[in-house]
Design an enzyme around this catalytic site. Structure first.
Site, mmCIF file in Angstrom:
data_model
loop_
_atom_site.group_PDB
_atom_site.id
_atom_site.type_symbol
_atom_site.label_atom_id
_atom_site.label_comp_id
_atom_site.label_asym_id
_atom_site.label_seq_id
_atom_site.Cartn_x
_atom_site.Cartn_y
_atom_site.Cartn_z
ATOM 1 N N ASP A 101 0.804 -1.229 0.000
ATOM 2 C CA ASP A 101 0.000 0.000 0.000
ATOM 3 C C ASP A 101 0.838 1.281 0.000
ATOM 4 O OD1 ASP A 101 0.912 -0.602 2.528
ATOM 5 O OD2 ASP A 101 -0.889 0.081 3.564
ATOM 6 N N GLU A 153 10.921 -3.854 12.779
ATOM 7 C CA GLU A 153 12.071 -3.320 12.038
ATOM 8 C C GLU A 153 13.323 -3.383 12.904
ATOM 9 O OE1 GLU A 153 9.158 -1.882 12.467
ATOM 10 O OE2 GLU A 153 8.312 -1.271 10.532
HETATM 11 C C1 UGA Z 1 3.127 -0.701 9.380
HETATM 12 C C2 UGA Z 1 4.463 -0.972 8.693
HETATM 13 O O1 UGA Z 1 4.612 -0.071 7.597
HETATM 14 C C3 UGA Z 1 4.464 -2.412 8.174
HETATM 15 O O2 UGA Z 1 5.650 -2.639 7.474
HETATM 16 C C4 UGA Z 1 4.312 -3.343 9.358
HETATM 17 O O3 UGA Z 1 4.271 -4.676 8.912
HETATM 18 C C5 UGA Z 1 3.016 -3.028 10.067
HETATM 19 O O4 UGA Z 1 2.956 -1.638 10.440
HETATM 20 C C6 UGA Z 1 2.839 -3.877 11.314
HETATM 21 O O5 UGA Z 1 2.290 -3.385 12.288
HETATM 22 O O6 UGA Z 1 3.230 -5.029 11.283
HETATM 23 P P1 UGA Z 1 0.666 -0.723 8.191
HETATM 24 O O7 UGA Z 1 0.357 0.214 7.083
HETATM 25 O O8 UGA Z 1 0.028 -0.506 9.516
HETATM 26 O O9 UGA Z 1 2.209 -0.829 8.312
HETATM 27 O O10 UGA Z 1 0.400 -2.260 7.769
HETATM 28 P P2 UGA Z 1 -0.285 -2.852 6.465
HETATM 29 O O11 UGA Z 1 0.079 -2.049 5.264
HETATM 30 O O12 UGA Z 1 -1.718 -3.102 6.753
HETATM 31 O O13 UGA Z 1 0.468 -4.268 6.358
HETATM 32 C C7 UGA Z 1 1.797 -4.387 5.992
HETATM 33 C C8 UGA Z 1 1.940 -5.403 4.852
HETATM 34 O O14 UGA Z 1 1.466 -6.650 5.292
HETATM 35 C C9 UGA Z 1 1.138 -5.045 3.598
HETATM 36 O O15 UGA Z 1 1.896 -5.346 2.452
HETATM 37 C C10 UGA Z 1 -0.101 -5.926 3.700
HETATM 38 O O16 UGA Z 1 -0.616 -6.303 2.440
HETATM 39 C C11 UGA Z 1 0.446 -7.133 4.433
HETATM 40 N N1 UGA Z 1 -0.561 -7.806 5.294
HETATM 41 C C12 UGA Z 1 -1.327 -7.105 6.150
HETATM 42 C C13 UGA Z 1 -0.732 -9.171 5.203
HETATM 43 O O17 UGA Z 1 -0.024 -9.833 4.422
HETATM 44 N N2 UGA Z 1 -1.668 -9.786 6.004
HETATM 45 C C14 UGA Z 1 -2.462 -9.102 6.848
HETATM 46 O O18 UGA Z 1 -3.308 -9.716 7.544
HETATM 47 C C15 UGA Z 1 -2.288 -7.720 6.932
HETATM 48 MN MN MN Z 2 0.709 -0.094 5.063
#
Ligand code: UGA
Ligand code: MN
Length: 306
Positions: free
Chosen positions: A170, A256
């Site tokens: 995203d 991280e």
């Molecule tokens: C923040 C950080 O930018 C992420 O790198 C980190 O993994 C995340 O927090 C965290 O708390 O672990 P955020 O925008 O809140 O990011 O998280 P998302 O963008 O919703 O998820 C990070 C990535 O994991 C995305 O590529 C999303 O597609 C993937 N994801 C998310 C999954 O593969 N499974 C899920 O259930 C949720």
């Molecule tokens: Mn994100």
């Protein structure tokens, strides 16, 4: 006699010039590179790379491996489309797309086939107990990407120039970011926009070294940086085979730091993006889509993948 010679010379001169020009055009054409081989979508375990045409300037470039965790939701295809449109413009980028799912989905499989860039499609489900708000996301998927990378390279002789970075589906990535990360020697860092409750977070740099962090959130983090704010050389990934993302004891926002402290120190970090003064990536988050008027049962006459 002299004037005869001179007139012969004048007669021949234009022809000689024409021959020289034709030869010159021919030789300047010869080394032009062939069109770069792209669009080889490669299934799970990888495959043979096409031989690089000789004299291609980009052949010397380290490959950028982008690990993208992704999961099924209404906006998934839109996010992946945006990402592919960016990645397709980057030379020597290998996309490792890891689905958070028990099996490869049809949607992502089809998408990968048409993405038009080298792509490896993996999958691993997040255990249900970890699918809760407040818990770190995508731990298993990033580890699957790391495992694939290590497995692919363990039998190849060094040096294998390569750079790894974690590209969530995203975020928004500028093309300049890839130029910056391509020269990563061990671990490089840069600012990230729209994160940590501020317009940006960034490593603070003095005399070319990271000496602290500009952040508005949990400043106590050893590496106060988002996943989108660093890249790691392939050599470092291979020489630290145990470095992975951990579920046990991992708190929100600490993934991280937990990962980076296994492979580097703050002193060692290489600042990019003009000593960390330029934002080249944004932690954008897509709004949850409004599906309030979506019918309960399928009403349309066609079935459309969205
Ligand atoms: C923040 C950080 O930018 C992420 O790198 C980190 O993994 C995340 O927090 C965290 O708390 O672990 P955020 O925008 O809140 O990011 O998280 P998302 O963008 O919703 O998820 C990070 C990535 O994991 C995305 O590529 C999303 O597609 C993937 N994801 C998310 C999954 O593969 N499974 C899920 O259930 C949720
Ligand atoms: Mn994100």
């Amino acid at each position: 006699m002299k004037s005869l010679l001179f007139s012969r010379f004048l007669l021949l001169l234009p022809w000689v010039l024409i021959v020289i020009i034709v030869l010159d055009i021919d030789s300047s054409r010869a080394p032009l590179p062939a069109l770069s081989p792209r669009g080889a979508a490669e299934g799970g375990s990888g495959g043979a790379r096409p031989p690089a045409p000789r004299r291609r300037p980009e052949a010397a470039l380290p490959t950028i491996y982008a690990i993208t965790p992704t999961y099924s939701r209404p906006v998934q295809k839109a996010e992946l489309t945006r990402l592919a449109n960016t990645f397709r413009q980057v030379s020597r980028l290998h996309w490792i797309l890891v689905e958070d799912a028990a099996a490869r989905s049809e949607l992502v499989t089809r998408f990968v086939a048409g993405a038009g860039l080298p792509c490896t499609h993996l999958h691993v489900p997040t255990p249900r107990r970890y699918k809760r708000p407040g818990l770190p996301r995508a731990t298993e998927q990033r580890n699957a990407g790391l495992a694939w990378l290590r497995q692919r390279h363990q039998h190849l002789p060094p040096p294998q120039p390569g750079v790894l970075f974690f590209a969530d589906d995203d975020n928004t990535y500028s093309l300049e970011l890839f130029q910056e990360m391509r020269t990563t020697r061990k671990v490089s860092v840069w600012p990230v926009g729209l994160v940590g409750g501020r317009r940006y977070e960034r490593p603070v740099v003095e005399n070319g070294k990271v000496v602290g962090w500009y952040t508005g959130w949990r400043a106590d983090r050893p590496f106060a940086i988002d996943m989108a704010g660093f890249a790691v050389s392939l050599q470092v990934i291979l020489s630290h085979p145990k470095a992975v993302f951990k579920r046990r004891g991992s708190q929100p926002g600490m993934q991280e730091s937990d990962f980076l402290k296994q492979i580097t120190t703050v002193e060692e970090l290489e600042p990019k993006a003009n000593n960390c003064t330029k934002v080249l990536v944004w932690h954008t988050r897509t709004e949850k889509v409004n599906l309030a008027n979506e019918p309960k049962y399928h009403l349309d006459t066609v079935n459309i993948e969205v």
